[in-house]
Design a protein around this motif. Structure first.
Motif: not given
Length: 407
Positions: A348, A386-387
């Motif tokens: 990420r 962050l995903r």
């Protein structure tokens, strides 16, 4: 050479093959023992193909007049001058005609119709015999389907019939010993090429059970290519693999030269780890790899632009954390890799490069553990969510140090 000599040399070859002694040492020991037992032997050459991304095989040459024995790899024999030499060789003749041996009495008027026979005669060799020992079809690995050898003497009378009889009995045992060592070498090569050096070492030492993994702290490297999808969509199909190979070579060689281990190639992406006793050392190695990579990319892109071919850059994420390192998968298909939240985080982090227009982004954990980088300074680019990561993180990048102006 009598039957007892042949038996002793055969037993020695068997023992060395079982021990996995280096192939050149086996050839050297065989030739020395054969001469000591009375064989009129002055030069021996053994060849065996291998399975390697660069080399076609390995050769082992022994000479009674040379104190240093020679082992070397040879490249493809199907193109250029190498192909011409191969097709003129006694070994090619044996393969094409399905024969097991061919002899030329060089000093007694036989034709010099094979490659290098004229050179051997000029060097004083009087008799020559080439042999091929084929392996069963179901025991082939790659092109390793037989064992080639040739033997010469400088004796004015040439080989005696008892010398030839001894060679015919002993060379198959020599072939088996060399094959044993070569198979070990091939296993190591395949493991290192497809798993990486450290993972290969772990597997070859027996860590092959599913679920067997250790918890380690490591620097994680994840990189991919800028604008790869757009570039590949516009490339001719036969240009995509060379494009990927050029940039993969720059990335992988930079990692290896700095002491890292590449674990996985995912399309245009590369996952690697840097292990060290001290965290600072591992971080330092990763930064060195990044620095080397930028220098390699500069040269590569200059060359590709001159050739009128597309160029790109590498996005890189660096992180540090605890991961599980070992075998993951099913009972009949395993992957030796790293897993854990830190692996997800580093991918990420790397993906953020395209959004903030930076070529390298580092986590706060990496920056806290790393020594000051050379020729650049660490600059915060802010906090980001962050995903797939629960908490927002502060991320950092490298900025070149301003040149000092001297009045």
């Amino acid at each position: 050479m009598n039957a007892n000599d042949i038996s002793e040399i055969s037993a020695w070859l068997t023992t060395q093959g079982l021990k996995g002694i280096d192939e050149m040492d086996i050839v050297n020991g065989f030739c020395q023992r054969a001469r000591a037992a009375g064989m009129r032997l002055d030069r021996g050459l053994a060849l065996i193909d291998t399975l390697h991304p660069v080399y076609e095989g390995r050769a082992f040459q022994w000479d009674s007049k040379e104190p240093v024995k020679t082992a070397f790899e040879y490249g493809p024999t199907n193109e250029g001058v190498s192909a011409e030499n191969w097709e003129r060789s006694a070994f090619f003749h044996l393969r094409e005609n399905n024969r097991n041996e061919v002899r030329r009495r060089l000093g007694f008027g036989d034709p010099l119709d094979f490659y290098m026979l004229d050179v051997m005669l000029a060097a004083g060799h009087k008799d020559y015999i080439a042999m091929i020992h084929r392996f069963a079809e179901d025991s082939h690995i790659g092109d390793m389907d037989c064992f080639y050898s040739h033997w010469t003497t400088m004796d004015e009378e040439g080989f005696r019939e008892e010398d030839l009889a001894a060679l015919r009995q002993l060379v198959p045992v020599l072939a088996l010993a060399i094959k044993s060592g070569s198979l070990t070498r091939i296993s190591r090569t395949i493991a290192e090429v497809y798993l990486g050096e450290d993972a290969a070492k772990q597997v070859l030492e027996g860590r092959i059970s599913r679920g067997k993994a250790e918890r380690i702290s490591a620097v994680l490297w994840f990189s991919d290519l800028q604008n790869y999808t757009r570039i590949s969509d516009n490339l001719p199909p036969d240009e995509i693999i060379p494009f990927l190979n050029d940039y993969a070579d720059a990335v992988i060689s930079s990692i290896h030269e700095a002491g890292g281990n590449v674990l996985k190639l995912i399309g245009d992406g590369t996952l690697a780890i840097f292990k060290a006793e001290e965290r600072e050392d591992a971080c330092s190695r990763a930064l060195l790899a990044e620095q080397n990579l930028r220098a390699k990319l500069k040269g590569l892109n200059e060359l590709r632009l001159l050739e009128g071919r597309p160029v790109t850059e590498v996005y890189l994420g660096l992180h540090i954390g605890d991961v599980f390192y070992g075998n993951i998968g099913s009972s009949d298909r395993l992957d030796f890799t790293v897993i854990g939240p830190a692996v997800n985080e580093v991918s990420r982090i790397a993906s953020m490069c395209r959004f903030v227009d930076r070529s390298v982004i580092m986590s706060s954990q990496f920056v806290a553990a790393a020594p000051p980088p050379r020729n650049s300074e660490v600059v915060s680019i802010g906090r980001y969510a962050l995903r797939g990561v629960k908490r927002a993180q502060e991320l950092f990048t490298l900025m070149p140090l301003e040149a000092t102006v001297v009045d």
